[in-house]
Write a protein that holds these residues in place. Sequence first.
Motif, PDB file in Angstrom:
ATOM      1  N   MET A 168       0.842  -1.198   0.000  1.00 41.79           N
ATOM      2  CA  MET A 168       0.000   0.000   0.000  1.00 41.79           C
ATOM      3  C   MET A 168       0.875   1.245   0.000  1.00 41.79           C
ATOM      4  N   ARG A 169       0.616   2.161  -0.959  1.00 40.60           N
ATOM      5  CA  ARG A 169       1.337   3.416  -1.010  1.00 40.60           C
ATOM      6  C   ARG A 169       0.356   4.555  -1.171  1.00 40.60           C
ATOM      7  N   TRP A 170       0.747   5.727  -0.644  1.00 40.48           N
ATOM      8  CA  TRP A 170      -0.068   6.913  -0.874  1.00 40.48           C
ATOM      9  C   TRP A 170       0.324   7.480  -2.221  1.00 40.48           C
ATOM     10  N   ARG A 171      -0.639   7.656  -3.120  1.00 41.23           N
ATOM     11  CA  ARG A 171      -0.356   8.201  -4.442  1.00 41.23           C
ATOM     12  C   ARG A 171      -1.271   9.385  -4.700  1.00 41.23           C
ATOM     13  N   CYS A 172      -0.776  10.351  -5.448  1.00 38.96           N
ATOM     14  CA  CYS A 172      -1.621  11.468  -5.832  1.00 38.96           C
ATOM     15  C   CYS A 172      -2.555  11.026  -6.948  1.00 38.96           C
ATOM     16  N   ARG A 173      -3.825  11.339  -6.810  1.00 43.14           N
ATOM     17  CA  ARG A 173      -4.728  11.201  -7.936  1.00 43.14           C
ATOM     18  C   ARG A 173      -4.429  12.331  -8.912  1.00 43.14           C
ATOM     19  N   PRO A 174      -4.878  12.224 -10.186  1.00 39.34           N
ATOM     20  CA  PRO A 174      -4.529  13.241 -11.173  1.00 39.34           C
ATOM     21  C   PRO A 174      -4.899  14.655 -10.744  1.00 39.34           C
ATOM     22  N   HIS A 175      -6.006  14.824  -9.985  1.00 37.09           N
ATOM     23  CA  HIS A 175      -6.438  16.160  -9.619  1.00 37.09           C
ATOM     24  C   HIS A 175      -5.825  16.651  -8.321  1.00 37.09           C
ATOM     25  N   GLU A 176      -5.015  15.805  -7.663  1.00 37.10           N
ATOM     26  CA  GLU A 176      -4.448  16.190  -6.379  1.00 37.10           C
ATOM     27  C   GLU A 176      -3.113  16.893  -6.556  1.00 37.10           C
ATOM     28  N   THR A 177      -2.788  17.751  -5.613  1.00 39.08           N
ATOM     29  CA  THR A 177      -1.502  18.417  -5.612  1.00 39.08           C
ATOM     30  C   THR A 177      -0.566  17.711  -4.652  1.00 39.08           C
TER      31      THR A 177
ATOM     32  N   ASP B  34      18.920   9.302   5.424  1.00 38.97           N
ATOM     33  CA  ASP B  34      18.757   9.044   3.989  1.00 38.97           C
ATOM     34  C   ASP B  34      17.958   7.772   3.747  1.00 38.97           C
ATOM     35  N   SER B  35      18.245   6.743   4.535  1.00 35.90           N
ATOM     36  CA  SER B  35      17.547   5.472   4.373  1.00 35.90           C
ATOM     37  C   SER B  35      16.060   5.601   4.682  1.00 35.90           C
ATOM     38  N   ILE B  36      15.744   6.284   5.789  1.00 33.49           N
ATOM     39  CA  ILE B  36      14.339   6.473   6.163  1.00 33.49           C
ATOM     40  C   ILE B  36      13.621   7.323   5.114  1.00 33.49           C
ATOM     41  N   ARG B  37      14.271   8.387   4.701  1.00 31.99           N
ATOM     42  CA  ARG B  37      13.653   9.286   3.718  1.00 31.99           C
ATOM     43  C   ARG B  37      13.379   8.540   2.411  1.00 31.99           C
ATOM     44  N   TYR B  38      14.350   7.783   1.938  1.00 36.89           N
ATOM     45  CA  TYR B  38      14.179   7.023   0.700  1.00 36.89           C
ATOM     46  C   TYR B  38      13.012   6.049   0.820  1.00 36.89           C
ATOM     47  N   THR B  39      12.950   5.335   1.948  1.00 42.54           N
ATOM     48  CA  THR B  39      11.899   4.334   2.147  1.00 42.54           C
ATOM     49  C   THR B  39      10.516   4.979   2.174  1.00 42.54           C
ATOM     50  N   LEU B  40      10.374   6.059   2.912  1.00 43.19           N
ATOM     51  CA  LEU B  40       9.065   6.690   3.032  1.00 43.19           C
ATOM     52  C   LEU B  40       8.630   7.354   1.726  1.00 43.19           C
ATOM     53  N   GLU B  41       9.581   7.923   0.996  1.00 42.07           N
ATOM     54  CA  GLU B  41       9.219   8.533  -0.276  1.00 42.07           C
ATOM     55  C   GLU B  41       8.818   7.478  -1.304  1.00 42.07           C
ATOM     56  N   ARG B  42       9.417   6.293  -1.228  1.00 43.82           N
ATOM     57  CA  ARG B  42       8.977   5.186  -2.087  1.00 43.82           C
ATOM     58  C   ARG B  42       7.548   4.765  -1.760  1.00 43.82           C
ATOM     59  N   GLU B  43       7.141   5.005  -0.518  1.00 44.89           N
ATOM     60  CA  GLU B  43       5.769   4.704  -0.112  1.00 44.89           C
ATOM     61  C   GLU B  43       4.794   5.814  -0.516  1.00 44.89           C
ATOM     62  N   GLY B  44       5.297   6.854  -1.152  1.00 42.74           N
ATOM     63  CA  GLY B  44       4.427   7.916  -1.630  1.00 42.74           C
ATOM     64  C   GLY B  44       4.256   9.072  -0.671  1.00 42.74           C
ATOM     65  N   LEU B  45       5.065   9.118   0.376  1.00 45.08           N
ATOM     66  CA  LEU B  45       4.972  10.189   1.361  1.00 45.08           C
ATOM     67  C   LEU B  45       5.930  11.322   1.023  1.00 45.08           C
TER      68      LEU B  45
END
Length: 244
Positions: free
Chosen positions: A1-10, A28-39
């Motif tokens: 499960m990842r958080w993703r922007c819908r087309p109309h979302e900013t 760096d490791s935490i940031r990379y992991t969370l950004e891969r999750e869409g955060l």
Amino acid sequence: MRWRCRPHETRMSVPRVLLVEDEPALADSIRYTLEREGLSVTLATDGEAAIERFRRDQPAIVLLDLMLPKLSGLDVCRIMRGESTVPIVMLTAKDGEADKVLGLEMGADDYVTKPFSMRELVSRVRAHLRRAGMEASPPPVELLTGGPVELDLARHEARVRGEPVQLTPKEFELLETFLLRKDRLLPREYLISEIWGSDYFGDTKTLDVHVKRLRQKIERDPHLPEHIVTVRGLGYRFMDRAAS
């Protein structure tokens, strides 16, 4: 499960994480992991910068290292909790129970002890964001009562014997859960799932600390509780009338 922007979302609609960590490799490791999750992740490497970014960015959750330069993690936690109910998860290399208890008493919602798996951290973040999202909808105007307690859900206020009492967000949630189910045995596993989420990985010490803090705020004698009663080996029960 990842958080993703819908087309109309900013980008602003994506949950923002404030990561406060001064160890570059781990950050760096935490940031990379969370950004891969869409955060969306904002990094602060010292206590003063953490407060500045917290006030500027208004994050959805804070991951807070306790050992920080300029301002300690405990002081940062205390300041943040005084200004917001945002979930705060401590990241600590300290194994001592006293350090964890102190952090929770400062208002943190949870802790993860280093070294931890990224899978566990992501699960904790997800659970807290889900809980925070549910709380974002205003509750109906309702007053819960039990024993000496009055809990105003709409105003997020508590009174004990007619006097206002300050509760942390998790203390409020826990007390609400007790009052909704007065006089019923609530197993420890049930309470942890209700307050911290079904995929919570931590031990039960977090629950014990919050129960202890609630007793200090509502019981006449916290060492001989009359209302939040331990059912040995099973869980807790909130007694509407004082336990004899």
